[in-house]
Enzyme design. Structure first.
Site, PDB file in Angstrom:
ATOM      1  N   ASN A  43       0.979  -1.098   0.033  1.00 16.07           N
ATOM      2  CA  ASN A  43       0.064   0.057  -0.001  1.00 16.07           C
ATOM      3  C   ASN A  43       0.805   1.214  -0.088  1.00 16.07           C
ATOM      4  O   ASN A  43       2.007   1.384   0.531  1.00 16.07           O
ATOM      5  CB  ASN A  43      -0.879  -0.109   1.151  1.00 16.07           C
ATOM      6  CG  ASN A  43      -0.557  -0.339   2.491  1.00 16.07           C
ATOM      7  OD1 ASN A  43       0.490  -1.075   2.855  1.00 16.07           O
ATOM      8  ND2 ASN A  43      -0.986   0.325   3.602  1.00 16.07           N
ATOM      9  N   VAL A  44       0.401   2.386  -0.808  1.00 16.38           N
ATOM     10  CA  VAL A  44       1.083   3.548  -0.782  1.00 16.38           C
ATOM     11  C   VAL A  44       0.009   4.344  -0.466  1.00 16.38           C
ATOM     12  O   VAL A  44      -0.788   5.085  -1.335  1.00 16.38           O
ATOM     13  CB  VAL A  44       1.650   3.628  -2.221  1.00 16.38           C
ATOM     14  CG1 VAL A  44       2.382   5.063  -2.338  1.00 16.38           C
ATOM     15  CG2 VAL A  44       2.695   2.479  -2.682  1.00 16.38           C
ATOM     16  N   GLU A  45       0.315   5.156   0.857  1.00 13.05           N
ATOM     17  CA  GLU A  45      -0.736   6.285   1.310  1.00 13.05           C
ATOM     18  C   GLU A  45      -0.250   7.754   0.618  1.00 13.05           C
ATOM     19  O   GLU A  45       0.861   7.782   0.139  1.00 13.05           O
ATOM     20  CB  GLU A  45      -0.731   6.177   2.620  1.00 13.05           C
ATOM     21  CG  GLU A  45      -1.371   4.826   3.222  1.00 13.05           C
ATOM     22  CD  GLU A  45      -1.669   4.504   4.636  1.00 13.05           C
ATOM     23  OE1 GLU A  45      -1.038   5.419   5.534  1.00 13.05           O
ATOM     24  OE2 GLU A  45      -2.364   3.645   4.789  1.00 13.05           O
ATOM     25  N   ASN A  46      -0.953   8.505   1.010  1.00 12.62           N
ATOM     26  CA  ASN A  46      -0.687  10.034   0.300  1.00 12.62           C
ATOM     27  C   ASN A  46      -1.524  10.904   1.457  1.00 12.62           C
ATOM     28  O   ASN A  46      -2.532  10.360   2.277  1.00 12.62           O
ATOM     29  CB  ASN A  46      -1.562  10.069  -0.807  1.00 12.62           C
ATOM     30  CG  ASN A  46      -0.848  11.143  -1.677  1.00 12.62           C
ATOM     31  OD1 ASN A  46      -1.380  12.450  -1.309  1.00 12.62           O
ATOM     32  ND2 ASN A  46       0.212  11.409  -2.606  1.00 12.62           N
ATOM     33  N   TYR A  49      -5.537  11.774   1.610  1.00 15.34           N
ATOM     34  CA  TYR A  49      -5.808  10.418   2.049  1.00 15.34           C
ATOM     35  C   TYR A  49      -6.631   9.427   0.767  1.00 15.34           C
ATOM     36  O   TYR A  49      -6.309   8.347   0.685  1.00 15.34           O
ATOM     37  CB  TYR A  49      -6.960  10.290   3.177  1.00 15.34           C
ATOM     38  CG  TYR A  49      -6.200  10.660   4.329  1.00 15.34           C
ATOM     39  CD1 TYR A  49      -4.974  11.039   4.631  1.00 15.34           C
ATOM     40  CD2 TYR A  49      -7.031  10.906   5.772  1.00 15.34           C
ATOM     41  CE1 TYR A  49      -4.296  11.412   5.805  1.00 15.34           C
ATOM     42  CE2 TYR A  49      -6.545  11.145   6.731  1.00 15.34           C
ATOM     43  CZ  TYR A  49      -5.130  11.526   6.775  1.00 15.34           C
ATOM     44  OH  TYR A  49      -4.589  12.065   8.284  1.00 15.34           O
ATOM     45  N   CYS A  54      -3.985   0.814  -2.492  1.00 11.97           N
ATOM     46  CA  CYS A  54      -3.994  -0.568  -1.787  1.00 11.97           C
ATOM     47  C   CYS A  54      -2.687  -1.591  -2.616  1.00 11.97           C
ATOM     48  O   CYS A  54      -2.592  -1.237  -3.648  1.00 11.97           O
ATOM     49  CB  CYS A  54      -5.130  -1.297  -1.644  1.00 11.97           C
ATOM     50  SG  CYS A  54      -6.436  -0.432  -0.733  1.00 11.97           S
ATOM     51  N   GLU A  56      -2.852  -4.546  -3.074  1.00 16.07           N
ATOM     52  CA  GLU A  56      -3.448  -5.538  -4.228  1.00 16.07           C
ATOM     53  C   GLU A  56      -3.369  -4.674  -5.579  1.00 16.07           C
ATOM     54  O   GLU A  56      -3.288  -5.191  -6.549  1.00 16.07           O
ATOM     55  CB  GLU A  56      -5.019  -5.804  -4.104  1.00 16.07           C
ATOM     56  CG  GLU A  56      -5.035  -6.737  -2.652  1.00 16.07           C
ATOM     57  CD  GLU A  56      -5.434  -5.893  -1.487  1.00 16.07           C
ATOM     58  OE1 GLU A  56      -4.748  -4.511  -0.901  1.00 16.07           O
ATOM     59  OE2 GLU A  56      -6.215  -6.335  -0.580  1.00 16.07           O
TER      60      GLU A  56
HETATM   61  N1  THU Z   1      -5.130  -1.592   2.209  1.00 19.35           N
HETATM   62  C1  THU Z   1      -4.819  -2.497   1.408  1.00 19.35           C
HETATM   63  O1  THU Z   1      -3.575  -2.045   1.134  1.00 19.35           O
HETATM   64  N2  THU Z   1      -5.268  -3.494   1.428  1.00 19.35           N
HETATM   65  C2  THU Z   1      -6.425  -3.974   1.924  1.00 19.35           C
HETATM   66  O2  THU Z   1      -6.766  -5.426   1.657  1.00 19.35           O
HETATM   67  C3  THU Z   1      -7.024  -3.337   2.613  1.00 19.35           C
HETATM   68  C4  THU Z   1      -6.642  -2.120   3.149  1.00 19.35           C
HETATM   69  C5  THU Z   1      -4.543  -0.561   2.924  1.00 19.35           C
HETATM   70  C6  THU Z   1      -5.116   0.774   2.758  1.00 19.35           C
HETATM   71  C7  THU Z   1      -4.787   2.085   3.605  1.00 19.35           C
HETATM   72  O3  THU Z   1      -3.545   2.144   2.954  1.00 19.35           O
HETATM   73  C8  THU Z   1      -4.362   1.102   4.772  1.00 19.35           C
HETATM   74  O4  THU Z   1      -4.453  -0.482   4.354  1.00 19.35           O
HETATM   75  C9  THU Z   1      -5.644   1.276   5.814  1.00 19.35           C
HETATM   76  O5  THU Z   1      -6.757   1.130   5.144  1.00 19.35           O
END
Ligand code: THU
Length: 135
Positions: A43-46, A49, A54, A56
């Site tokens: 996952n790569v957040e920003n 938000y 994610c 996947e």
């Molecule tokens: N997230 C994923 O990468 N995959 C999932 O199956 C559930 C949620 C990430 C998104 C966000 O960066 C963090 O988890 C919390 O929601």
């Protein structure tokens, strides 16, 4: 074909690269193509938000960018006790390429599995975009 345990190891290793400063929830994914290649993502957040990607979807975008469109298995890993259920956006994103992908989610105290069609039984598909008579 990569063993499921090895896909889980790749997913766990990839979560170490997760960029999750806002949620602190690190996720890794390993996607095996029909031809047996494996693409991983985290996952790569920003700070804005909603732009977060994610794990996947990151893995799927890498696989498609390398020319793959058929996916056999997707393994998701977290470092928590409970396994993550892939979000609706990721299910829709991966279902674009077929809904028979097997999805596994591994965590410290739980492993879950589904067929993608169980997770998203009514995905929106390209066929719905076809023009109808008179439109
Ligand atoms: N997230 C994923 O990468 N995959 C999932 O199956 C559930 C949620 C990430 C998104 C966000 O960066 C963090 O988890 C919390 O929601």
């Amino acid at each position: 074909m990569t063993r499921k345990a090895d896909l889980a190891t790749i997913a766990r290793e990839t979560l170490r690269h997760a960029y999750a400063p806002y949620s602190g929830y690190r996720v890794g994914a390993a996607l095996e193509t029909e031809s047996g290649e494996v693409f991983s993502g985290c996952n790569v957040e920003n700070a804005s938000y909603g732009l977060t990607i994610c794990a996947e979807r990151a893995a799927a975008a890498k696989a498609v960018s390398a020319g793959h469109r058929r996916f056999r298995r997707l393994v998701v890993a977290t470092e928590r006790d409970r396994a993550a259920v892939p979000c609706g956006a990721c299910c829709q994103f991966v279902a674009e390429f077929g809904d028979d992908t097997m999805v596994y989610s591994v965590a410290n105290k739980e492993t879950l599995s589904w067929s993608l069609k169980d997770l998203i039984p009514h995905a929106f598909t390209g066929s719905m975009l076809e023009r109808e008579a008179g439109t």
